[in-house]
Design a protein around this motif. Structure first.
Motif, PDB file in Angstrom:
ATOM      1  N   PHE A 126       0.830  -1.197   0.000  1.00 57.83           N
ATOM      2  CA  PHE A 126       0.000   0.000   0.000  1.00 57.83           C
ATOM      3  C   PHE A 126       0.870   1.254   0.000  1.00 57.83           C
ATOM      4  O   PHE A 126       0.627   2.198  -0.762  1.00 57.83           O
ATOM      5  N   VAL A 127       1.892   1.269   0.843  1.00 55.25           N
ATOM      6  CA  VAL A 127       2.800   2.413   0.914  1.00 55.25           C
ATOM      7  C   VAL A 127       3.495   2.622  -0.424  1.00 55.25           C
ATOM      8  O   VAL A 127       3.596   3.749  -0.926  1.00 55.25           O
ATOM      9  N   ALA A 128       3.956   1.537  -1.031  1.00 55.06           N
ATOM     10  CA  ALA A 128       4.661   1.639  -2.308  1.00 55.06           C
ATOM     11  C   ALA A 128       3.757   2.204  -3.393  1.00 55.06           C
ATOM     12  O   ALA A 128       4.199   3.002  -4.237  1.00 55.06           O
ATOM     13  N   SER A 169       3.782   8.248  -3.642  1.00 57.48           N
ATOM     14  CA  SER A 169       4.005   9.377  -4.540  1.00 57.48           C
ATOM     15  C   SER A 169       2.933  10.449  -4.404  1.00 57.48           C
ATOM     16  O   SER A 169       3.095  11.563  -4.893  1.00 57.48           O
ATOM     17  N   TYR A 170       1.836  10.118  -3.713  1.00 59.06           N
ATOM     18  CA  TYR A 170       0.690  11.018  -3.635  1.00 59.06           C
ATOM     19  C   TYR A 170       0.410  11.546  -2.237  1.00 59.06           C
ATOM     20  O   TYR A 170      -0.021  12.667  -2.082  1.00 59.06           O
ATOM     21  N   TYR A 171       0.628  10.734  -1.220  1.00 57.18           N
ATOM     22  CA  TYR A 171       0.319  11.132   0.152  1.00 57.18           C
ATOM     23  C   TYR A 171       1.410  12.049   0.701  1.00 57.18           C
ATOM     24  O   TYR A 171       2.590  11.768   0.545  1.00 57.18           O
ATOM     25  N   LEU A 172       0.991  13.100   1.348  1.00 56.15           N
ATOM     26  CA  LEU A 172       1.942  14.011   1.970  1.00 56.15           C
ATOM     27  C   LEU A 172       2.603  13.368   3.172  1.00 56.15           C
ATOM     28  O   LEU A 172       3.783  13.550   3.425  1.00 56.15           O
ATOM     29  N   TYR A 173       1.822  12.588   3.928  1.00 54.31           N
ATOM     30  CA  TYR A 173       2.351  11.908   5.110  1.00 54.31           C
ATOM     31  C   TYR A 173       2.044  10.417   4.986  1.00 54.31           C
ATOM     32  O   TYR A 173       0.898   9.996   5.128  1.00 54.31           O
ATOM     33  N   LEU A 174       3.051   9.597   4.711  1.00 55.05           N
ATOM     34  CA  LEU A 174       2.860   8.170   4.603  1.00 55.05           C
ATOM     35  C   LEU A 174       4.177   7.457   4.945  1.00 55.05           C
ATOM     36  O   LEU A 174       5.206   7.774   4.354  1.00 55.05           O
TER      37      LEU A 174
END
Length: 240
Positions: free
Chosen positions: A229-231, A235-240
């Motif tokens: 999910f993180v991978a 590229s889109y989430y500001l905090y992940l």
């Protein structure tokens, strides 16, 4: 599931200023679809976003794909917010919002790719709130009508992406196949490794290929985001 901030290079979309919630499901669809286009090195100069909402999917694709994107939205409030989000983005010159009913939209050019996150439930109980019902139920655009609209606007060699609940996805698949569209890629989504599938996002085209199936769990057994999910979303989430 909603998230507050997203990273579009130097452009952040703040949920607090959106007319409708930005949900994890739609983010997964946008990232999965962009990954599909990039990995397959597909040339898609013209993309159509049907039921654009506040413009999230169009913005996600614009970040990854050099295409001109036309977003169609029926709800006036969402259309206004999408227009503002597009204007504030680095890709404003490639994004166009049109406020109209896709069923009445004239076919000016065939689009190379279509993405849609349609109303989810065709026959479920309604909430009694008109705007919410329109967003979550097929009160204005049924699956058959959506497939007809896609067929009208999609280039003969084009493909399209759709997100639906897991059970409804199979219903849509049957209707799509009857109309000459075949499921080419599908991502089955779990809320966590402990849950069954609750969403599916798929790529359909007119060419009958062997379906490539993958799955994604959002959370692991410790309620932490999974590595896949993180991978997919980092590229889109500001905090992940």
């Amino acid at each position: 599931m909603a998230n507050t901030f997203f990273r579009f290079k130097q452009f952040n979309v703040d949920q607090a200023h959106c007319a409708m919630k930005v949900c994890t499901d739609a983010c997964i669809q946008g990232a999965f679809t962009a990954q599909y286009l990039v990995n397959n090195q597909l040339t898609v100069p013209a993309i159509l976003d049907i039921g654009a909402g506040t413009g999230l999917l169009s913005l996600m694709l614009a970040q990854q794909v050099d295409a001109c994107i036309t977003a169609v939205e029926l709800d006036p409030g969402a259309a206004e917010q999408a227009t503002k989000n597009f204007a504030a983005s680095p890709w404003a010159h490639r994004l166009v919002l049109t406020h109209q009913d896709i069923r009445k939209m004239e076919v000016a050019i065939p689009y190379d790719f279509i993405i849609t996150n349609p109303p989810f439930y065709e026959s479920a109980l309604k909430s009694g709130h008109a705007q919410k019902d329109q967003a979550m139920h097929a009160t204005t655009l049924g699956y058959g009508e959506l497939i007809t609209a896609i067929d009208r606007h999609l280039h003969p060699a084009g493909t399209f992406s759709i997100l639906l609940p897991f059970v409804q996805f199979e219903t849509f698949r049957v209707l799509a196949e009857a109309a000459g569209f075949h499921l080419q890629e599908v991502l089955y989504i779990r809320q966590s490794v402990k849950h069954g599938y609750f969403r599916a996002t798929g790529i359909f085209g007119r060419e009958a290929l062997e379906t490539h199936e993958t799955e994604l769990a959002i959370y692991d057994e410790h309620n932490v985001y999974t590595s896949p999910f993180v991978a997919l979303l980092q590229s889109y989430y500001l905090y992940l």
